[in-house]
Design a protein around this motif. Structure first.
Motif, PDB file in Angstrom:
ATOM      1  N   UNK A   1     -11.785   3.951  -3.420  1.00 41.48           N
ATOM      2  CA  UNK A   1     -11.080   3.505  -2.607  1.00 41.48           C
ATOM      3  C   UNK A   1      -9.968   3.354  -2.777  1.00 41.48           C
ATOM      4  N   UNK A   2      -9.454   4.384  -4.017  1.00 41.50           N
ATOM      5  CA  UNK A   2      -8.084   4.746  -3.903  1.00 41.50           C
ATOM      6  C   UNK A   2      -7.673   6.232  -3.084  1.00 41.50           C
ATOM      7  N   UNK A   3      -8.743   6.712  -3.630  1.00 41.38           N
ATOM      8  CA  UNK A   3      -8.999   8.316  -2.732  1.00 41.38           C
ATOM      9  C   UNK A   3      -8.608   8.135  -1.356  1.00 41.38           C
TER      10      UNK A   3
ATOM     11  N   UNK B   1       1.169  -1.281   0.422  1.00 43.91           N
ATOM     12  CA  UNK B   1       0.451  -0.189  -0.161  1.00 43.91           C
ATOM     13  C   UNK B   1       0.963   1.392  -0.024  1.00 43.91           C
ATOM     14  N   UNK B   2       2.409   1.379   0.847  1.00 44.36           N
ATOM     15  CA  UNK B   2       2.851   2.514   0.785  1.00 44.36           C
ATOM     16  C   UNK B   2       3.257   2.587  -0.701  1.00 44.36           C
ATOM     17  N   UNK B   3       3.923   1.530  -1.253  1.00 42.78           N
ATOM     18  CA  UNK B   3       4.372   1.900  -2.590  1.00 42.78           C
ATOM     19  C   UNK B   3       3.530   1.996  -3.209  1.00 42.78           C
ATOM     20  N   UNK B   4       2.335   2.131  -3.501  1.00 36.19           N
ATOM     21  CA  UNK B   4       1.024   2.052  -3.798  1.00 36.19           C
ATOM     22  C   UNK B   4       1.180   3.292  -4.003  1.00 36.19           C
ATOM     23  N   UNK B   5       1.139   4.025  -3.026  1.00 42.96           N
ATOM     24  CA  UNK B   5       1.117   5.321  -2.281  1.00 42.96           C
ATOM     25  C   UNK B   5       2.263   6.171  -3.485  1.00 42.96           C
ATOM     26  N   UNK B   6       3.096   5.876  -3.094  1.00 43.50           N
ATOM     27  CA  UNK B   6       4.287   6.827  -3.328  1.00 43.50           C
ATOM     28  C   UNK B   6       4.615   6.818  -4.734  1.00 43.50           C
ATOM     29  N   UNK B   7       4.261   5.517  -5.554  1.00 50.35           N
ATOM     30  CA  UNK B   7       3.878   5.600  -7.083  1.00 50.35           C
ATOM     31  C   UNK B   7       2.839   6.801  -7.341  1.00 50.35           C
ATOM     32  N   UNK B   8       1.720   6.703  -7.266  1.00 53.56           N
ATOM     33  CA  UNK B   8       0.313   7.083  -6.939  1.00 53.56           C
ATOM     34  C   UNK B   8       0.516   9.236  -7.028  1.00 53.56           C
ATOM     35  N   UNK B   9       1.272   9.289  -5.370  1.00 50.65           N
ATOM     36  CA  UNK B   9       1.705  11.074  -5.509  1.00 50.65           C
ATOM     37  C   UNK B   9       3.517  11.152  -6.555  1.00 50.65           C
ATOM     38  N   UNK B  10       3.884  10.796  -7.028  1.00 47.55           N
ATOM     39  CA  UNK B  10       4.302  10.672  -7.699  1.00 47.55           C
ATOM     40  C   UNK B  10       4.237  11.228  -9.402  1.00 47.55           C
TER      41      UNK B  10
ATOM     42  N   UNK C   1      -2.751   8.207   3.342  1.00 45.98           N
ATOM     43  CA  UNK C   1      -1.652   8.248   3.767  1.00 45.98           C
ATOM     44  C   UNK C   1      -0.918   9.480   3.735  1.00 45.98           C
ATOM     45  N   UNK C   2      -1.819  10.130   3.543  1.00 45.67           N
ATOM     46  CA  UNK C   2      -1.175  11.544   2.612  1.00 45.67           C
ATOM     47  C   UNK C   2      -1.950  13.171   3.573  1.00 45.67           C
ATOM     48  N   UNK C   3      -3.101  12.988   4.328  1.00 44.04           N
ATOM     49  CA  UNK C   3      -3.997  13.471   4.775  1.00 44.04           C
ATOM     50  C   UNK C   3      -4.509  14.608   3.787  1.00 44.04           C
ATOM     51  N   UNK C   4      -4.375  14.549   2.486  1.00 42.44           N
ATOM     52  CA  UNK C   4      -5.411  15.153   1.754  1.00 42.44           C
ATOM     53  C   UNK C   4      -5.312  13.817   0.463  1.00 42.44           C
ATOM     54  N   UNK C   5      -6.786  14.434  -0.088  1.00 46.11           N
ATOM     55  CA  UNK C   5      -7.200  13.736  -1.525  1.00 46.11           C
ATOM     56  C   UNK C   5      -6.363  13.730  -2.380  1.00 46.11           C
ATOM     57  N   UNK C   6      -6.150  12.812  -3.840  1.00 48.75           N
ATOM     58  CA  UNK C   6      -5.210  13.360  -4.703  1.00 48.75           C
ATOM     59  C   UNK C   6      -4.954  14.250  -5.333  1.00 48.75           C
ATOM     60  N   UNK C   7      -5.977  14.650  -5.800  1.00 47.82           N
ATOM     61  CA  UNK C   7      -6.222  16.262  -6.487  1.00 47.82           C
ATOM     62  C   UNK C   7      -6.109  17.867  -5.804  1.00 47.82           C
ATOM     63  N   UNK C   8      -5.804  17.645  -4.789  1.00 50.80           N
ATOM     64  CA  UNK C   8      -5.909  18.770  -4.098  1.00 50.80           C
ATOM     65  C   UNK C   8      -4.228  18.020  -3.490  1.00 50.80           C
TER      66      UNK C   8
END
Length: 311
Positions: A281-283, A249-258, A289-296
């Protein structure tokens, strides 16, 4: 997606962290001297081309000889010296990139500093020990010696393409240092780099890195490591610091943030690429993980970069 462009896990970690090694200068010295470097929270590399000195950092000390290097993670200040009785000079007061102490070249060293993008500290710098010494006996020493000779030549001559060449050699210096770390997994703290260096767990960790969208089960990963489910789960947690699925999950979130900050991939498409069955589910996972939505996250990154002054 980034995971497809960089098949080996270390390349992925470096890309996601946005790691760049910058040469900070060259030191030529003779006689009795001592330099103190502050704790800056960045990975710092000191490599010796000629001569020797001692190093001290965070209660660790040793001798640094020709063809050797140390890397410090910036958690503690460190001192280089040739004489214990000499009071150290603050290295930051030496404002020119090519420093000289004395009149001869008994000692010649090269310094580099690694910068990362926001969030990159957790991926790279925090996964390293406070200090590591790459000695002349280390398997990476021959490659390091060649690299130091090339850097010394490029820094000492005004040749076409010198800036580009120095940048590429600095990146190679970082890679060789990290390879030296990975060759000594027991010297690494629990985390992402240590698990990539663990001979038993590396096949499972590489599978997670190469195919993060797959719905991995514990028994599948245990088979890749040729271990029982129980033994695999216990060893993975001890080496990585988290259970296997939390690591995924952490690795997925790192990829998503990038991806959110470097590309314009829609959130829905990104969630599918990372193996989530629904965008919501992704949002939810990203916000946890980051305390904000992907768009934020994307908008905050873009706003920050628009606000940066032009060089």
């Amino acid at each position: 997606m980034l995971a497809d462009r960089h098949p080996d896990p270390l390349s992925q970690v470096l890309a996601l962290a946005g790691a760049r090694c910058h040469l900070t200068g060259k030191l030529s010295a003779s006689g009795r001297w001592a330099l103190r470097f502050p704790a800056r929270g960045r990975l710092k590399i000191i490599a010796v081309r000629r001569g020797s000195c001692t190093f001290t950092s965070g209660g660790q000390s040793g001798e640094l000889r020709s063809g050797e290097a140390i890397a410090v993670n910036g958690a503690h200040p460190f001192v280089l010296r040739t004489d214990a009785d000499v009071l150290p000079i603050d290295a930051e007061t030496m404002t020119v990139p090519d420093h000289r102490i004395g009149t001869a070249d008994e000692f010649s060293g090269i310094g580099g500093e690694v910068t990362v993008e926001p969030g990159g500290e957790a991926l790279l710098v925090q996964a390293l020990p406070p200090l590591m010494h790459i000695s002349a006996a280390h398997p990476q020493a021959s490659a390091l010696d060649w690299l130091l000779r090339e850097l010394d030549t490029e820094m000492g001559h005004d040749r076409p393409g010198r800036s580009f060449t120095r940048d590429q050699l600095a990146q190679l210096l970082l890679v060789h240092i990290l390879r030296a770390y990975l060759a000594q997994p027991n010297a690494l703290p629990a985390g992402r780099l240590r698990i990539l260096a663990d001979p038993r767990l590396a096949p499972a960790a590489q599978a997670l890195h190469e195919n993060p969208a797959h719905t991995w089960r514990l028994d599948e990963l245990a088979r890749l490591a040729a271990m029982s489910r129980t033994g695999f789960a216990a060893r993975f947690r001890a080496v990585a610091g988290v259970p296997p699925l939390a690591y995924l999950t952490e690795w997925r979130m790192r990829i998503a943030a990038y991806e959110l900050t470097h590309h314009d991939t829609p959130v829905g498409a990104l969630s599918a690429q990372l193996g989530y069955t629904s965008e919501s589910a992704f949002i939810t996972a990203f916000k946890r993980a980051f305390g904000r939505t992907p768009l934020q996250h994307r908008h905050q990154h873009h706003d920050l970069h628009r606000a940066e002054p032009l060089a």
